[in-house]
Design a protein around this motif. Structure first.
Motif, PDB file in Angstrom:
ATOM      1  N   VAL A  26      10.109  43.753  12.615  1.00 19.00           N
ATOM      2  CA  VAL A  26      10.091  45.084  13.212  1.00 19.00           C
ATOM      3  C   VAL A  26      10.685  45.045  14.618  1.00 19.00           C
ATOM      4  O   VAL A  26      11.282  46.011  15.083  1.00 19.00           O
ATOM      5  CB  VAL A  26       8.643  45.628  13.245  1.00 19.00           C
ATOM      6  N   LEU A  27      10.548  43.914  15.304  1.00 22.89           N
ATOM      7  CA  LEU A  27      11.020  43.788  16.681  1.00 22.89           C
ATOM      8  C   LEU A  27      12.494  43.388  16.777  1.00 22.89           C
ATOM      9  O   LEU A  27      13.008  43.214  17.880  1.00 22.89           O
ATOM     10  CB  LEU A  27      10.145  42.789  17.440  1.00 22.89           C
ATOM     11  N   GLY A  28      13.167  43.260  15.669  1.00 24.19           N
ATOM     12  CA  GLY A  28      14.578  42.884  15.660  1.00 24.19           C
ATOM     13  C   GLY A  28      15.467  43.769  16.524  1.00 24.19           C
ATOM     14  O   GLY A  28      16.291  43.263  17.289  1.00 24.19           O
ATOM     15  N   PRO A  29      15.316  45.102  16.460  1.00 20.66           N
ATOM     16  CA  PRO A  29      16.156  45.965  17.305  1.00 20.66           C
ATOM     17  C   PRO A  29      15.956  45.721  18.806  1.00 20.66           C
ATOM     18  O   PRO A  29      16.891  45.865  19.588  1.00 20.66           O
ATOM     19  CB  PRO A  29      15.723  47.381  16.908  1.00 20.66           C
ATOM     20  N   VAL A  30      14.753  45.334  19.206  1.00 19.32           N
ATOM     21  CA  VAL A  30      14.494  45.053  20.618  1.00 19.32           C
ATOM     22  C   VAL A  30      15.328  43.842  21.054  1.00 19.32           C
ATOM     23  O   VAL A  30      15.964  43.868  22.115  1.00 19.32           O
ATOM     24  CB  VAL A  30      12.985  44.820  20.869  1.00 19.32           C
ATOM     25  N   LEU A  31      15.363  42.814  20.228  1.00 16.07           N
ATOM     26  CA  LEU A  31      16.168  41.639  20.560  1.00 16.07           C
ATOM     27  C   LEU A  31      17.657  41.977  20.543  1.00 16.07           C
ATOM     28  O   LEU A  31      18.400  41.571  21.446  1.00 16.07           O
ATOM     29  CB  LEU A  31      15.880  40.491  19.591  1.00 16.07           C
ATOM     30  N   THR A  32      18.100  42.736  19.566  1.00 17.90           N
ATOM     31  CA  THR A  32      19.509  43.132  19.487  1.00 17.90           C
ATOM     32  C   THR A  32      19.917  43.932  20.726  1.00 17.90           C
ATOM     33  O   THR A  32      20.986  43.705  21.299  1.00 17.90           O
ATOM     34  CB  THR A  32      19.757  43.949  18.202  1.00 17.90           C
ATOM     35  N   ASP A  33      19.057  44.850  21.153  1.00 18.17           N
ATOM     36  CA  ASP A  33      19.343  45.638  22.361  1.00 18.17           C
ATOM     37  C   ASP A  33      19.387  44.744  23.598  1.00 18.17           C
ATOM     38  O   ASP A  33      20.233  44.928  24.476  1.00 18.17           O
ATOM     39  CB  ASP A  33      18.285  46.720  22.569  1.00 18.17           C
ATOM     40  N   TYR A  34      18.468  43.794  23.674  1.00 21.83           N
ATOM     41  CA  TYR A  34      18.451  42.843  24.790  1.00 21.83           C
ATOM     42  C   TYR A  34      19.794  42.103  24.857  1.00 21.83           C
ATOM     43  O   TYR A  34      20.389  41.963  25.923  1.00 21.83           O
ATOM     44  CB  TYR A  34      17.292  41.853  24.638  1.00 21.83           C
ATOM     45  N   TYR A  35      20.265  41.628  23.696  1.00 25.69           N
ATOM     46  CA  TYR A  35      21.561  40.932  23.647  1.00 25.69           C
ATOM     47  C   TYR A  35      22.685  41.849  24.141  1.00 25.69           C
ATOM     48  O   TYR A  35      23.618  41.390  24.813  1.00 25.69           O
ATOM     49  CB  TYR A  35      21.896  40.467  22.227  1.00 25.69           C
ATOM     50  N   SER A  36      22.623  43.133  23.824  1.00 22.27           N
ATOM     51  CA  SER A  36      23.650  44.074  24.278  1.00 22.27           C
ATOM     52  C   SER A  36      23.642  44.221  25.794  1.00 22.27           C
ATOM     53  O   SER A  36      24.697  44.303  26.422  1.00 22.27           O
ATOM     54  CB  SER A  36      23.437  45.446  23.630  1.00 22.27           C
ATOM     55  N   VAL A  37      22.455  44.263  26.385  1.00 20.23           N
ATOM     56  CA  VAL A  37      22.343  44.319  27.847  1.00 20.23           C
ATOM     57  C   VAL A  37      22.932  43.042  28.443  1.00 20.23           C
ATOM     58  O   VAL A  37      23.727  43.087  29.390  1.00 20.23           O
ATOM     59  CB  VAL A  37      20.873  44.504  28.299  1.00 20.23           C
ATOM     60  N   LYS A  38      22.564  41.901  27.870  1.00 19.22           N
ATOM     61  CA  LYS A  38      23.077  40.611  28.345  1.00 19.22           C
ATOM     62  C   LYS A  38      24.602  40.585  28.288  1.00 19.22           C
ATOM     63  O   LYS A  38      25.263  40.201  29.257  1.00 19.22           O
ATOM     64  CB  LYS A  38      22.517  39.454  27.506  1.00 19.22           C
TER      65      LYS A  38
END
Length: 164
Positions: A26-38
């Motif tokens: 369920v938390l996958g989108p949070v990690l994907t968004d974090y990678y986008s910020v990075k």
């Protein structure tokens, strides 16, 4: 005929477990968004970092707490406000230095979450910048430093790999 039915049964069960496994991230989108910020910070693009951080804030706030596994739920709840705080600061600023300061804190909290909760089917690499004395997470083991961008793009090292 019995063998065919048995094979079909095994394939159906395997498919069901794979589907359930994917749903439990369920938390996958949070990690994907974090990678986008990075990635935006690697490119020294303050406007893109702000936009991507805005998406991260929305996804943090929008996590379906009823769908999240209990272990992941506890880990996420202990870090949710900290993650949202730093993501919000990044989203409200176009000052790259300010964004990178909050990214350091965001990264520390994301690393804590990644160690306690299932965020991805893929390995998550923890990378470290000795000049900034801060870490970040990546989906790639090659170093692309979000704290210095092109001025020190490859400064850093992989310090750990978090397996799914």
């Amino acid at each position: 005929m019995k063998h065919i039915i048995a094979v079909i049964g095994v394939l159906a069960v395997t498919s069901l477990f794979a589907h359930l496994n994917a749903q439990n991230i369920v938390l996958g989108p949070v990690l994907t968004d974090y990678y986008s910020v990075k990635d935006a910070l690697v490119g020294s693009d303050a406007k893109a970092a702000a936009e991507k951080a805005g998406t991260l804030v929305r996804d943090i706030d929008g996590v379906d707490m009823h769908a999240i596994p209990a272990k992941d739920h506890m880990a996420f709840m202990s870090l949710k406000d900290k993650l949202a705080f730093d993501a919000r600061h990044i989203s409200e600023s176009t000052d790259l230095a300010h964004q990178r300061e909050h990214f350091a804190s965001l990264s520390a909290n994301m690393a804590s979450l990644a160690k306690k909760a299932r965020l991805s089917e893929q390995p998550v690499y923890q990378e470290y910048c000795p000049m900034k004395k801060s870490s970040w997470l990546s989906n790639d083991s090659s170093i692309k430093n979000p704290y210095y961008g092109s001025s020190m793009l490859t400064c850093g090292k992989v310090t750990g790999t978090l397996k799914p």
